[in-house]
Design a protein around this motif. Structure first.
Motif, short mmCIF file in Angstrom:
data_model
loop_
_atom_site.label_atom_id
_atom_site.label_comp_id
_atom_site.label_asym_id
_atom_site.label_seq_id
_atom_site.Cartn_x
_atom_site.Cartn_y
_atom_site.Cartn_z
N ARG A 58 56.85 52.62 19.76
CA ARG A 58 55.86 52.76 18.69
C ARG A 58 55.17 54.12 18.79
O ARG A 58 55.24 54.81 19.81
CB ARG A 58 54.81 51.65 18.80
CG ARG A 58 55.30 50.30 18.40
CD ARG A 58 54.23 49.24 18.54
NE ARG A 58 53.86 49.02 19.92
CZ ARG A 58 53.02 48.06 20.32
NH1 ARG A 58 52.47 47.27 19.43
NH2 ARG A 58 52.74 47.90 21.59
N CYS A 213 54.98 50.63 11.05
CA CYS A 213 54.37 49.77 12.07
C CYS A 213 52.96 50.26 12.40
O CYS A 213 52.03 49.45 12.57
CB CYS A 213 55.23 49.76 13.34
SG CYS A 213 56.64 48.64 13.27
N PHE A 236 53.62 43.60 12.54
CA PHE A 236 54.47 44.79 12.57
C PHE A 236 55.20 44.95 11.24
O PHE A 236 55.04 44.14 10.31
CB PHE A 236 55.47 44.71 13.72
CG PHE A 236 56.32 43.47 13.73
CD1 PHE A 236 57.57 43.45 13.11
CD2 PHE A 236 55.89 42.30 14.36
CE1 PHE A 236 58.37 42.32 13.12
CE2 PHE A 236 56.69 41.15 14.38
CZ PHE A 236 57.92 41.17 13.75
#
Length: 313
Positions: A58, A213, A236
């Motif tokens: 991420r 995300c 997400f």
């Protein structure tokens, strides 16, 4: 009833039985952080924490992990393996194949670090849902978790799993008992964003889903901070492998679709989709389509587990 103090004491005593050095696979999540803390309490300087940046992480994840483990009394090794993972995943579409490729690649890197550190053991934060869903015996394979079903048969390192029989809610209790700041952190899959891209993993698709995300997390956490919603258990975005016709101004746009997934759960074995306010979902959709030019459509996943799983792959 789960006795946290008893579990911690017994887990540390079991880890102390390991003869020699060990490495611990860490990701910044609650499972691996609990395993790392227990390992540190049991093995001290004989334990090395290893974080592998797969390129599938991420936004800001690697910096977060470096900071997190910098606060622990652990030797920390950072491995930049972005090129290795992206090359290995080139052309791969099947989710099971993705997971197994990622699992083997992790192990080969851990074996390499173990040789450098002269370590005999690899400690993992495997928990019960991981091996239950990975199948074996009478259990059907729902999905091969990279740290279970993705393990190669010819490993040259011994696996140790101190959390193997715990469920996520129990791991969180241990994390709170140990005073870990990640105790309430939402889960993030070991294969990372590779299982949030339906189809082949490419740098462009990674960039798109990483930004999506990040937007979902920012808006959900902002709404929770403003006391507008309870924080979902996991939240997400998923990049779908289809494009659809849209419009930007007076110009035709042919762009990707993002699915937003937010669920409430306790132990990850079952989950219900989160019933979020429509104005929050609209803010998320507006930001995604405004800030990510390749996306022109956002949908919200209202499937429960079962029949769906939490992650799409």
């Amino acid at each position: 009833m789960f006795d946290v103090e008893k579990f911690v004491k017994e887990a540390i005593e079991e880890l102390k039985k390991l003869k020699g050095k060990a490495i611990i696979a860490v990701s910044g999540g609650v499972d691996s952080s609990v395993a790392a803390k227990l390992g540190s309490m049991a093995l001290g300087k004989n334990l090395t924490a290893v974080y592998v940046d797969t390129g599938l992480m991420r936004k800001g994840e690697s910096d977060f992990v470096k900071n997190l483990y910098g606060k622990m009394n652990l030797k920390f090794v950072f491995v930049d393996a972005k090129k290795e993972f992206l090359e290995a995943l080139k052309g791969i579409v099947d989710p099971e194949e993705k997971r197994k490729i990622i699992g083997e690649k992790f192990i080969r890197i851990f074996e390499r670090i173990a040789r450098e550190e002269k370590a005999e053991y690899l400690i993992q934060g495997t928990i019960a849902p991981d091996w239950i869903e990975s199948g074996g015996g009478l259990r059907d394979t729902i999905k091969s978790h990279h740290n279970v079903g993705g393990l190669p048969k010819d490993m040259k390192i011994k696996i140790v799993e101190p959390l193997r029989h715990l469920y996520k809610d129990e791991v969180r209790k241990v994390a709170r008992f140990l005073g870990l700041e990640v105790a309430e952190r939402q889960p993030f899959p070991g294969p990372g964003l590779a299982v949030r891209i339906i189809g082949e993993v490419t740098e462009e698709r990674l960039r798109i889903v990483r930004e999506a995300c990040s937007i979902v997390e920012e808006e959900i956490e902002k709404a929770h901070k403003e006391k507008l919603i309870d924080l979902p258990w996991q939240y997400f975005a998923v990049l779908l492998p289809v494009k659809s016709v849209g419009v930007r101004g007076d110009v035709r746009a042919y762009g990707y679709t993002i699915a937003v997934r937010c669920v409430d759960s306790v132990d990850a074995m079952t989950a219900n989709f989160s019933r979020l306010p429509h104005d929050l979902l609209e803010r998320i959709a507006t930001r995604i389509t405004n800030e990510i030019r390749e996306v022109n459509r956002v949908v919200y996943d209202i499937s429960n587990k079962p029949p769906a799983t939490i992650e799409w792959e």
